[in-house]
Design an enzyme around this catalytic site. Structure first.
Site, PDB file in Angstrom:
ATOM      1  CG  ASP A   5      -9.892  -0.309   4.692  1.00 22.56           C
ATOM      2  OD1 ASP A   5      -9.272  -0.291   3.772  1.00 22.56           O
ATOM      3  OD2 ASP A   5      -9.005  -0.805   5.626  1.00 22.56           O
TER       4      ASP A   5
ATOM      5  CD  GLN B 236      -2.854  -4.241   6.943  1.00 23.24           C
ATOM      6  OE1 GLN B 236      -2.705  -3.406   5.815  1.00 23.24           O
ATOM      7  NE2 GLN B 236      -3.444  -5.767   6.178  1.00 23.24           N
TER       8      GLN B 236
ATOM      9  CE  LYS C 138      -3.655  -2.625   2.435  1.00 24.96           C
ATOM     10  NZ  LYS C 138      -4.550  -2.838   3.498  1.00 24.96           N
TER      11      LYS C 138
END
Ligand code: NAP
Length: 296
Positions: A123, A100, A56
């Site tokens: 997200d 994460q 990422k």
């Protein structure tokens, strides 16, 4: 009956076509004094999570955005962790905050759907962003990264969605469920299968498009397909085969002569999920720029 080999729907040409445009948008924002900035919170030292976060960061930097990985020891307390997330969300120079997953067991009681503030939730986990997914027409809303990447893939490869029968296997909140909603909005007729579905083959054999997102290596083989149908297969699964090798939820070699098109693993949906994350980050940074200029 086997036919000509399927079309392989790789993400590489899609990324190549999108990166220049994303860079331009970042450079435009930079001229206005806004540097798109992503913070990734990583807890513990799982090798898979380290690879995902690194990828990422590499992508964010490829488009000239900023990305910082903030790492914590496995034993960080719940209070410390929540405080740190709040601190990042309160930083006006930060556009996106991402935790994460998975988190260690002692942090599992944290509600991930209200942790990162909605405006920085790149997200698309927050309740309000999930609600917008159902009910908002705002073209600049955050979309969950993997489903958004699958739409990008279909658009790029000219996969017509209107009126198609789509079977999705896996009903998680990050892939299956939101994808079912998005594809319904694209005028597909969607069947959402899961571990309690009886006779999954009856559904897949009648589908125009099958998406598999369950986390079972090479689960879907040619017995799930009908020789009479030209099926497009989208493989979301990421399963470790060895330390350096991954495979999908579809038995690629087995189905290849029997399908219309298929996404490979690696090099299919995974990189598009990261592309979507970068797109969400830019949506957020643009909003920061507009609100600073008093336009929203
Ligand atoms: P998840 O939360 O792990 O849930 C798995 C889903 O699959 C559940 O809905 C489960 O059903 C269903 N399932 C499991 N075994 C099944 C079976 N034998 N038959 C039918 N359904 C079955 O799902 P996820 O987080 O979406 O992850 C799925 C896979 O996608 C994993 O390999 C993950 O690593 C990968 N992934 C990839 C990306 C990417 O960017 N490519 C992004 C996210 C996830 P129940 O609900 O009934 O338990």
């Amino acid at each position: 009956v086997s036919c000509a080999l399927a079309r392989i729907l790789e993400s590489k040409p899609i990324l190549e076509s999108k990166i220049a445009h994303l860079k331009e948008q970042v450079d435009f924002l930079k001229q206005k004094g806004i540097v798109p900035h992503l913070k990734i919170i990583l807890v513990g030292n799982s090798p898979a999570s380290q690879v995902y976060t690194r990828n990422k960061k590499i992508f964010a930097e490829k488009i000239n955005a900023l990305c910082e990985i903030i790492s914590f020891q496995e034993n960080i307390t719940k209070e410390q962790f929540e405080k740190e997330i709040l601190r990042q969300c309160d930083d006006p120079a930060v556009d996106g905050v991402l935790v994460q997953l998975p988190l260690p067991e002692h942090l599992s009681s944290i509600d991930l759907h209200s942790l990162v503030s909605a405006s920085k939730d790149v997200d698309c986990f927050h309740y309000s962003n999930l609600g917008k997914l159902l009910a908002s027409n705002d073209p600049d809303k955050f979309l969950p990264c993997t489903p958004k990447g699958i739409l990008t893939l279909c658009q790029y490869y000219g996969i017509d969605l209107k009126g198609k029968n789509v079977v999705i296997i896996g009903r998680s909140l990050i892939v299956g469920k939101p994808l079912a909603l998005l594809l319904t909005q694209e005028n597909c007729t969607v069947t959402l299968c899961h571990s309690q579905t009886k006779n999954i083959r009856e559904f897949t054999q009648n589908a125009d498009i099958v998406v598999v997102a369950i986390g079972r290596a090479k689960y879907l083989d040619k017995t799930f397909l009908s020789p009479q149908k030209k099926t497009v297969l989208i493989d979301v699964g990421i399963n470790a085969v060895s330390e350096k090798k991954i495979c999908g939820d579809i038995d690629f070699e087995d189905v290849l002569p029997h399908c219309e098109a298929i996404t490979p693993v690696p090099g299919g949906v995974g990189p598009l999920t990261i592309l979507s994350l970068a797109e969400n980050l830019l949506i957020s940074a643009k909003k920061r720029s507009l609100s600073r200029d008093g336009k929203i």
